[in-house]
Design a protein around this motif. Structure first.
Motif, mmCIF file in Angstrom:
data_model
loop_
_atom_site.group_PDB
_atom_site.id
_atom_site.type_symbol
_atom_site.label_atom_id
_atom_site.label_comp_id
_atom_site.label_asym_id
_atom_site.label_seq_id
_atom_site.Cartn_x
_atom_site.Cartn_y
_atom_site.Cartn_z
ATOM 1 N N MET A 58 -5.361 14.447 -14.383
ATOM 2 C CA MET A 58 -4.746 13.533 -15.356
ATOM 3 C C MET A 58 -4.667 12.099 -14.836
ATOM 4 S SD MET A 58 -3.903 14.665 -18.361
ATOM 5 C CE MET A 58 -2.754 13.393 -18.868
ATOM 6 N N LEU A 59 -4.426 11.939 -13.551
ATOM 7 C CA LEU A 59 -4.106 10.618 -13.002
ATOM 8 C C LEU A 59 -5.254 9.916 -12.275
ATOM 9 C CD1 LEU A 59 -0.561 11.481 -11.589
ATOM 10 C CD2 LEU A 59 -1.075 10.053 -13.597
ATOM 11 N N LYS A 64 -7.325 2.207 -14.079
ATOM 12 C CA LYS A 64 -7.982 1.525 -15.196
ATOM 13 C C LYS A 64 -6.959 0.863 -16.116
ATOM 14 C CE LYS A 64 -12.263 4.094 -14.943
ATOM 15 N NZ LYS A 64 -13.286 4.881 -15.626
ATOM 16 N N ILE A 65 -5.685 1.194 -15.930
ATOM 17 C CA ILE A 65 -4.634 0.464 -16.647
ATOM 18 C C ILE A 65 -4.669 -0.999 -16.203
ATOM 19 C CG2 ILE A 65 -2.123 0.212 -16.901
ATOM 20 C CD1 ILE A 65 -1.982 3.313 -16.474
ATOM 21 N N LEU A 66 -4.870 -1.219 -14.913
ATOM 22 C CA LEU A 66 -4.935 -2.577 -14.358
ATOM 23 C C LEU A 66 -6.320 -3.202 -14.491
ATOM 24 C CD1 LEU A 66 -2.888 -1.915 -11.094
ATOM 25 C CD2 LEU A 66 -2.080 -2.962 -13.229
ATOM 26 N N HIS A 67 -7.324 -2.375 -14.669
ATOM 27 C CA HIS A 67 -8.714 -2.844 -14.794
ATOM 28 C C HIS A 67 -9.328 -2.235 -16.056
ATOM 29 C CE1 HIS A 67 -8.646 -4.678 -10.825
ATOM 30 N NE2 HIS A 67 -7.938 -3.623 -10.453
ATOM 31 N N ALA A 81 -6.618 0.448 -6.705
ATOM 32 C CA ALA A 81 -5.506 -0.051 -7.519
ATOM 33 C C ALA A 81 -4.696 1.110 -8.090
ATOM 34 C CB ALA A 81 -6.031 -0.931 -8.646
ATOM 35 N N GLY A 82 -5.391 2.145 -8.524
ATOM 36 C CA GLY A 82 -4.699 3.316 -9.062
ATOM 37 C C GLY A 82 -3.880 4.024 -8.012
ATOM 38 N N GLU A 83 -4.450 4.169 -6.829
ATOM 39 C CA GLU A 83 -3.706 4.812 -5.743
ATOM 40 C C GLU A 83 -2.426 4.030 -5.445
ATOM 41 O OE1 GLU A 83 -4.572 6.705 -1.362
ATOM 42 O OE2 GLU A 83 -5.595 4.825 -1.855
ATOM 43 N N ALA A 84 -2.538 2.724 -5.317
ATOM 44 C CA ALA A 84 -1.369 1.892 -5.010
ATOM 45 C C ALA A 84 -0.335 1.964 -6.134
ATOM 46 C CB ALA A 84 -1.805 0.448 -4.768
ATOM 47 N N MET A 85 -0.801 1.931 -7.362
ATOM 48 C CA MET A 85 0.111 1.984 -8.502
ATOM 49 C C MET A 85 0.873 3.309 -8.538
ATOM 50 S SD MET A 85 -0.699 1.293 -12.557
ATOM 51 C CE MET A 85 -2.207 2.191 -12.414
ATOM 52 N N LEU A 86 0.181 4.413 -8.279
ATOM 53 C CA LEU A 86 0.850 5.714 -8.286
ATOM 54 C C LEU A 86 1.817 5.853 -7.120
ATOM 55 C CD1 LEU A 86 -2.004 8.131 -9.419
ATOM 56 C CD2 LEU A 86 -0.151 7.127 -10.797
ATOM 57 N N ALA A 96 -2.038 10.752 -5.442
ATOM 58 C CA ALA A 96 -2.478 9.366 -5.617
ATOM 59 C C ALA A 96 -3.859 9.134 -5.006
ATOM 60 C CB ALA A 96 -1.450 8.413 -5.004
ATOM 61 N N ARG A 97 -4.133 9.805 -3.901
ATOM 62 C CA ARG A 97 -5.429 9.646 -3.228
ATOM 63 C C ARG A 97 -6.597 10.076 -4.123
ATOM 64 N NH1 ARG A 97 -8.008 11.057 2.523
ATOM 65 N NH2 ARG A 97 -9.325 12.728 1.744
ATOM 66 N N CYS A 98 -6.335 10.942 -5.102
ATOM 67 C CA CYS A 98 -7.392 11.369 -6.029
ATOM 68 C C CYS A 98 -7.978 10.192 -6.797
ATOM 69 C CB CYS A 98 -6.872 12.417 -7.004
ATOM 70 S SG CYS A 98 -6.543 14.027 -6.243
ATOM 71 N N CYS A 99 -7.212 9.094 -6.912
ATOM 72 C CA CYS A 99 -7.742 7.897 -7.567
ATOM 73 C C CYS A 99 -8.951 7.348 -6.810
ATOM 74 C CB CYS A 99 -6.663 6.816 -7.658
ATOM 75 S SG CYS A 99 -5.328 7.191 -8.806
#
Length: 180
Positions: A58-59, A64-67, A81-86, A96-99
């Motif tokens: 899911m995550l 892509k919310i930021l990009h 960016a996704g990892e940091a955001m999560l 988060a690493r799955c990003c």
């Protein structure tokens, strides 16, 4: 305290972060593919962290919310960016690493769970990728202390079944975008 989230909680995180409908739909469709992979793991008797795989499915594209340009165009900015955001949302670092690992699995020492997220992200739309499939088969065989060929027979059938439903999933993705 970091948390491994359920798909429902992952959805809530995405909504709270302002995820567009297209990203929400994509996460659900990748989750469908991941659930099929998890059924195969259960059939084979492979112990995996299903919550991690489901949350990662899911995550994985949260960045892509930021990009948002990467929702329709190629790009890698969403990964870190996704990892940091999560991580800022107190999501377990493994999830988060799955990003990052969903796209860069070949460059990392990934867990089977991370590989399943990356594979689901390809299979959901009908794409078979031999290198990652082979890596999943080898890891399953290692965990089962068995022959890779025996694992391949079961998993290849699963991979093909998921990929065959790819065009239908893509159509649902397009319809969801059109309905937005």
């Amino acid at each position: 305290m970091n948390r491994v989230v359920s798909p429902e909680a992952a959805r809530e995180i995405l909504v709270a972060l302002g995820a567009p409908r297209r990203l929400m739909t994509h996460g659900r469709l990748v989750l469908e593919a991941a659930d099929e992979l998890l059924r195969a793991m259960r059939t084979l008797g492979v112990d995996v962290d299903e919550r991690l795989v489901r949350a990662g499915a899911m995550l994985h594209d949260a960045g892509k919310i930021l990009h948002p340009n990467e929702l329709t165009n190629p790009g890698k900015n969403h990964e870190e960016a996704g990892e940091a955001m999560l991580l800022a949302q107190d999501v377990d670092p493994v999830v988060a690493r799955c990003c990052v690992t969903h796209a860069q699995w070949a460059s990392f020492d990934c867990s089977l769970e991370e590989l399943l997220v990356a594979l689901a992200d390809a299979l959901w739309k009908g794409i078979r990728r031999d290198p990652i499939e082979r890596r999943v088969v080898d890891e399953v065989a290692r965990r089962l202390r068995g022959d890779a060929w025996e694992s391949f027979v079961v998993l290849d059938e699963c991979f093909e079944r998921i990929a065959e439903a790819g065009p239908e999933r893509l159509e649902r993705s397009v319809r969801a975008d059109a309905d937005a």
